[in-house]
Design a protein around this motif. Structure first.
Motif, mmCIF file in Angstrom:
data_model
loop_
_atom_site.group_PDB
_atom_site.id
_atom_site.type_symbol
_atom_site.label_atom_id
_atom_site.label_comp_id
_atom_site.label_asym_id
_atom_site.label_seq_id
_atom_site.Cartn_x
_atom_site.Cartn_y
_atom_site.Cartn_z
ATOM 1 N N VAL A 12 44.438 32.131 48.289
ATOM 2 C CA VAL A 12 44.664 31.546 46.969
ATOM 3 C C VAL A 12 43.721 30.356 46.807
ATOM 4 O O VAL A 12 43.730 29.443 47.641
ATOM 5 C CB VAL A 12 46.130 31.084 46.827
ATOM 6 C CG1 VAL A 12 46.362 30.413 45.479
ATOM 7 C CG2 VAL A 12 47.084 32.268 47.018
ATOM 8 N N ALA A 13 42.897 30.402 45.774
ATOM 9 C CA ALA A 13 41.987 29.285 45.491
ATOM 10 C C ALA A 13 42.772 28.174 44.812
ATOM 11 O O ALA A 13 43.447 28.412 43.803
ATOM 12 C CB ALA A 13 40.850 29.753 44.575
ATOM 13 N N MET A 78 44.742 33.830 42.812
ATOM 14 C CA MET A 78 44.397 34.658 43.966
ATOM 15 C C MET A 78 42.883 34.842 44.029
ATOM 16 O O MET A 78 42.244 35.162 43.028
ATOM 17 C CB MET A 78 45.102 36.007 43.872
ATOM 18 C CG MET A 78 46.570 35.904 44.260
ATOM 19 S SD MET A 78 47.370 37.521 44.483
ATOM 20 C CE MET A 78 47.560 38.027 42.773
ATOM 21 N N HIS A 79 42.324 34.639 45.211
ATOM 22 C CA HIS A 79 40.874 34.717 45.375
ATOM 23 C C HIS A 79 40.438 35.992 46.093
ATOM 24 O O HIS A 79 39.543 36.684 45.636
ATOM 25 C CB HIS A 79 40.375 33.486 46.128
ATOM 26 C CG HIS A 79 38.896 33.480 46.337
ATOM 27 N ND1 HIS A 79 38.315 33.775 47.552
ATOM 28 C CD2 HIS A 79 37.883 33.242 45.479
ATOM 29 C CE1 HIS A 79 36.992 33.712 47.426
ATOM 30 N NE2 HIS A 79 36.716 33.384 46.185
ATOM 31 N N MET B 78 43.043 41.532 41.168
ATOM 32 C CA MET B 78 44.399 41.276 41.648
ATOM 33 C C MET B 78 45.248 40.719 40.523
ATOM 34 O O MET B 78 44.831 39.796 39.817
ATOM 35 C CB MET B 78 44.364 40.307 42.829
ATOM 36 C CG MET B 78 43.923 40.997 44.117
ATOM 37 S SD MET B 78 44.173 39.941 45.582
ATOM 38 C CE MET B 78 42.786 38.818 45.401
ATOM 39 N N GLY B 126 48.498 29.200 39.343
ATOM 40 C CA GLY B 126 47.728 30.281 38.741
ATOM 41 C C GLY B 126 48.030 31.657 39.317
ATOM 42 O O GLY B 126 47.471 32.661 38.855
ATOM 43 N N VAL B 127 48.901 31.719 40.318
ATOM 44 C CA VAL B 127 49.243 33.009 40.930
ATOM 45 C C VAL B 127 50.526 33.539 40.287
ATOM 46 O O VAL B 127 51.507 32.813 40.179
ATOM 47 C CB VAL B 127 49.463 32.868 42.452
ATOM 48 C CG1 VAL B 127 49.818 34.210 43.074
ATOM 49 C CG2 VAL B 127 48.241 32.270 43.122
#
Lengths: 134, 134
Positions: A12-13, A78-79, B78, B126-127
């Motif tokens: 996760v970024a 999510m990265h 994703m 942000g996830v």
């Protein structure tokens, strides 16, 4: 044929490790087992194991890494997903034979000795996929 | 305190299931165990188990679902991560007590009988996080 064994981690970024930990560690109750500076990746990484996998919170420490540019463009979220494979060289050969575009054509070795390679997101429907052999 | 047990699945938003399977199934070698129409979610879903988790390829079947809008705005990639929890009602109470913004304030029940709820991505850096109790 090389075999995918499991999801090793989801990265996760994040802009800020501490405020991210307020959710992932303090609210969800995951344990952070390690907070590591990863100069080779120009990042700071918090590791939170869950089941046999991990959530990794990854904060860029420079402005010019791929991660920093991703964060600037897309915002936090999510990265990448990392899949653990039994034979990374075999998997890369298998992918190349099918014309799958790779970021790393051959395995690289991380600071911790693990072999890794990234598949290009164009080949994986927009998903950045990392492969790991431990 | 409710406990997160593992990553249940990572959901990937796709435009086209078949072309996605060319990567996830045919190139990586994952097995697709099921391809399911999910009318309640306005989606078609391909399930690919990996370790104790799954990759889910999710294609919207209408233009107005959250998933369809996400795909139109951000492109394929994703979409969410689903964490399996031993006590979803307890976890939601725990999150609410900490002021975590939720999409579903109480558990919903899916077509397959599983209880689920989504955390708002604003609360999770942000996830989009889904919680599952099986």
């Amino acid at each position: 044929m090389a075999i995918i064994k499991k999801i090793n981690h989801v990265a996760v970024a994040v802009d800020d490790i501490e405020s991210s930990l307020a959710f992932w560690r303090d609210a969800l109750g995951l344990e952070m087992t390690e907070l590591r500076d990863a100069p080779a990746e120009a990042a700071q990484i918090a590791f939170l194991p869950v089941g046999g996998s991990e959530i990794e919170l990854v904060r860029p420490t420079t402005d010019d890494s791929g991660l920093a540019k991703y964060l600037a463009k897309r915002g936090p979220g999510m990265h990448h997903i990392c899949l653990e494979v039994d034979d990374i060289a075999g998997m890369l050969a298998q992918l190349k034979a099918r014309g799958v575009r790779l970021i790393n054509e051959s395995p690289r070795t991380g600071a911790d000795g693990r072999q890794y390679a990234f598949v290009h997101p164009e080949a994986a429907g927009g998903v950045l996929v990392e492969l790991y052999q431990i």
